[in-house]
Design an enzyme around this catalytic site. Structure first.
Site, PDB file in Angstrom:
ATOM      1  N   GLN A  22     109.427  42.539  24.624  1.00  0.00           N
ATOM      2  CA  GLN A  22     108.166  43.268  24.759  1.00  0.00           C
ATOM      3  C   GLN A  22     107.000  42.279  24.895  1.00  0.00           C
ATOM      4  OE1 GLN A  22     107.423  47.145  22.764  1.00  0.00           O
ATOM      5  NE2 GLN A  22     106.121  45.932  21.423  1.00  0.00           N
ATOM      6  N   ASN A  66      75.187  22.534  36.592  1.00  0.00           N
ATOM      7  CA  ASN A  66      76.556  22.239  36.173  1.00  0.00           C
ATOM      8  C   ASN A  66      77.621  22.945  37.017  1.00  0.00           C
ATOM      9  OD1 ASN A  66      75.550  20.681  34.046  1.00  0.00           O
ATOM     10  ND2 ASN A  66      75.424  22.461  32.690  1.00  0.00           N
ATOM     11  N   SER A 123      71.469  24.418  32.125  1.00  0.00           N
ATOM     12  CA  SER A 123      71.595  24.077  30.710  1.00  0.00           C
ATOM     13  C   SER A 123      70.471  24.770  29.942  1.00  0.00           C
ATOM     14  CB  SER A 123      71.478  22.558  30.553  1.00  0.00           C
ATOM     15  OG  SER A 123      71.038  22.239  29.253  1.00  0.00           O
ATOM     16  N   ASN A 132     115.091  50.767  28.558  1.00  0.00           N
ATOM     17  CA  ASN A 132     115.395  49.386  28.951  1.00  0.00           C
ATOM     18  C   ASN A 132     115.389  49.196  30.467  1.00  0.00           C
ATOM     19  OD1 ASN A 132     115.587  49.049  26.244  1.00  0.00           O
ATOM     20  ND2 ASN A 132     117.809  48.746  26.177  1.00  0.00           N
ATOM     21  N   HIS A 164      94.264   5.457  42.367  1.00  0.00           N
ATOM     22  CA  HIS A 164      93.769   5.012  41.054  1.00  0.00           C
ATOM     23  C   HIS A 164      92.271   5.291  40.899  1.00  0.00           C
ATOM     24  CE1 HIS A 164      97.533   2.604  40.768  1.00  0.00           C
ATOM     25  NE2 HIS A 164      97.319   2.427  42.049  1.00  0.00           N
ATOM     26  N   SER A 192     103.295  48.957  21.764  1.00  0.00           N
ATOM     27  CA  SER A 192     102.878  48.096  22.880  1.00  0.00           C
ATOM     28  C   SER A 192     101.919  48.807  23.823  1.00  0.00           C
ATOM     29  CB  SER A 192     104.109  47.610  23.653  1.00  0.00           C
ATOM     30  OG  SER A 192     104.899  48.714  24.054  1.00  0.00           O
ATOM     31  N   LYS A 211      69.470  20.099  34.629  1.00  0.00           N
ATOM     32  CA  LYS A 211      70.922  20.216  34.823  1.00  0.00           C
ATOM     33  C   LYS A 211      71.341  21.301  35.816  1.00  0.00           C
ATOM     34  CE  LYS A 211      73.874  18.352  33.029  1.00  0.00           C
ATOM     35  NZ  LYS A 211      74.428  18.498  31.680  1.00  0.00           N
ATOM     36  N   GLU A 252      84.876  23.686  36.344  1.00  0.00           N
ATOM     37  CA  GLU A 252      85.302  23.303  34.989  1.00  0.00           C
ATOM     38  C   GLU A 252      86.131  24.403  34.324  1.00  0.00           C
ATOM     39  OE1 GLU A 252      82.078  21.436  32.576  1.00  0.00           O
ATOM     40  OE2 GLU A 252      81.023  21.504  34.470  1.00  0.00           O
TER      41      GLU A 252
HETATM   42  N1  ARG Z   1     107.970  48.789  24.880  1.00  0.00           N
HETATM   43  C1  ARG Z   1     109.255  48.246  25.167  1.00  0.00           C
HETATM   44  C2  ARG Z   1     109.090  46.906  25.888  1.00  0.00           C
HETATM   45  O1  ARG Z   1     108.069  46.662  26.402  1.00  0.00           O
HETATM   46  C3  ARG Z   1     110.028  49.186  26.037  1.00  0.00           C
HETATM   47  C4  ARG Z   1     111.506  49.047  25.913  1.00  0.00           C
HETATM   48  C5  ARG Z   1     111.944  49.515  24.590  1.00  0.00           C
HETATM   49  N2  ARG Z   1     113.339  49.591  24.506  1.00  0.00           N
HETATM   50  C6  ARG Z   1     113.956  49.688  23.325  1.00  0.00           C
HETATM   51  N3  ARG Z   1     115.245  49.730  23.343  1.00  0.00           N
HETATM   52  N4  ARG Z   1     113.286  49.654  22.203  1.00  0.00           N
HETATM   53  O2  ARG Z   1     109.965  46.098  25.898  1.00  0.00           O
END
Ligand code: ARG
Length: 461
Positions: free
Chosen positions: A323, A286, A278, A111, A157, A24, A284, A291
């Protein structure tokens, strides 16, 4: 290459596909500073309860400060092979300071670490959003006070309904955005409770001082159940909702800006610096900013759906599914951060065509209700007055004219209660000025609503 901290019980290297799939760091590297902040607070606390010596704490702090400085100035690239930002920083620290670095993770799990980092990141992002939102509100209040007398048609409306003012119309968005600000503050208050010390799921056997790390990191308290503490992502979902609803408000406003700047309405003209052209049609101009803001609303709603769906059915406590929270909530904040300055700039620079607004208000029988109200004051029951007014509107349509141009004889031929004072009673100014109940469009009423709204805004600063 960043080593795996957990490879003790494994006899094989992770397959490269799994490594890439699991990693990640390409997105959670954005939490590097929050991770370092959290680690410093955790280390300081470990020292105050005697788990780290002051010398070890010094080394950790110096090491982490060095890493932070190098990340900030771009000299320390993230290792794409590292599993996540937490592993990367810890490994980097240990590579720099040795033994003391290995003690940092005492009494901590990724965690509670990731839960803490994410809250810190969201708190920072929320405060940036808040600043942008305040600027948008100030811009609206400013523009609204200039236009408390600028008469335009109000619609239901999308049909012309009753005369209002541009300032009044703007202040409707002012109320929506004030509620967004209120919701943001509220969600941040609920989020701002520290999960640090919750460990993997059941706390830890070390006598951690959770209050100390919470105070150090600016949290207002500590979570009371570790299972919940590590697996709660309510704050990500709530903030995604705050952002999604904010974007829904922006999309409604954008839709009106797009309509108003069309040749058909011509109520406003966007500044050249906030419009685009445009590639084929030279004439144009825009309203791309409005948008795109309207279009990006779908994306933020999508981020909210991602988070809700990801959390649905997850058993306690942490699951790797979670994650997936970061890319969605980062994207929601990024999208809003991209939209807001351009949107506010567009508002600040737009030109208001008061003549066109007035013309539209005068053309659509927006004073027909007031004509009926006039007859009610003269003693006619409202239902009959409504009918009379409707007949006169019909007469006007047939004869291509408007109510205020009908002569007294014509009016009297439909209802004898009409008198010369009717013209004053159905002038657009009277229609607006007499709607002075709190919440109404009368100029003084809108002015006091602006004052009250500004007052509310100062409480958020
Ligand atoms: N990269 C993980 C996340 O974003 C960190 C926590 C990972 N914890 C684990 N028990 N694998 O959730």
């Amino acid at each position: 290459m960043t080593p795996k901290m957990w490879d003790g019980r494994f006899t094989k290297a992770t397959d490269t596909t799994v490594n890439d799939f699991n990693s990640s760091i390409r997105f959670d590297c954005r939490m590097a500073m929050q991770d370092i902040r959290g680690s410093k607070a955790h280390a300081a606390m470990l020292c105050s309860i005697g788990i780290l010596t002051t010398d070890e704490l010094d080394q950790i702090e110096t090491g982490l400060n060095g890493i932070a400085a190098e990340i900030a100035n771009g000299t320390l690239p993230f290792d794409p092979q590292a599993e996540d930002i937490h592993m990367f920083i810890e490994a980097e620290l240990t590579a720099r300071i040795g033994e003391a670095g290995k003690k940092l993770h005492t009494g901590r799990s990724r965690n509670d670490q990731v839960a803490t980092d994410l809250k810190l990141w969201l708190r920072d992002a929320s405060s940036d959003f808040k600043a942008d939102l305040i600027e948008l509100l100030e811009t609206i209040f400013e523009l609204a006070s200039v236009h408390v007398n600028t008469i335009m048609p109000g619609y239901t409306h999308l049909q012309r309904a009753q005369p209002i003012t541009f300032g009044y119309h703007l202040m409707a968005y002012g109320q929506m955005f004030l509620r967004d600000l209120d919701r943001l503050e509220d969600a941040v208050i609920r989020m701002n409770i520290s999960p640090l010390g919750n460990g993997a799921l059941a706390g830890t056997t070390y006598p951690l001082d959770r209050e100390q790390t919470a105070a150090d990191l600016g949290f207002n308290g500590i979570t009371l159940n570790a299972l919940d503490g590590v697996s709660d992502r309510d704050h990500a979902m709530e903030l995604a909702f705050v952002l999604a609803l904010f974007m829904v408000h922006i999309s409604r406003f954008s839709e009106e800006i797009i309509l108003w700047s069309s040749q058909e309405f011509k109520f406003i003209e966007l500044d050249d610096a906030f419009s685009t052209g445009s590639s084929i049609m030279p004439q144009k101009k825009n309203p791309d900013v409005a948008e795109l803001a309207r279009g990006k609303t779908g994306r933020v709603i999508g981020d909210l759906m991602t988070l809700l769906t990801m959390m649905k059915n997850l058993p306690l406590a942490y699951n790797k599914d979670m994650q997936e929270d970061k890319e969605a909530i980062f994207d929601a904040f990024d999208t809003v951060a991209l939209c807001l300055p351009a949107f506010t700039g567009m508002l600040k620079t737009l030109r208001v065509r008061a003549d066109r607004m007035r013309e539209a208000a005068a053309g659509g029988f927006t004073n027909a209700t007031d004509l009926a109200d006039y007859l009610v004051i003269k003693g006619l029951p409202f239902r009959e007055a409504h009918h009379v007014s409707g007949q006169l509107v019909h007469h006007c349509i047939e004869n291509n004219t408007v109510l205020e141009k009908l002569d007294l004889d014509t009016l009297k031929s439909v209802c004898p209660l009409f008198d010369t004072d009717v013209y004053e009673a159905i002038s657009l100014e009277t229609c607006v000025n007499r709607r002075s109940l709190p919440g109404g469009p009368a100029p003084e009423t809108v002015s006091s609503a602006i004052t009250a709204s500004k007052e509310r805004l100062t409480k958020f600063k």
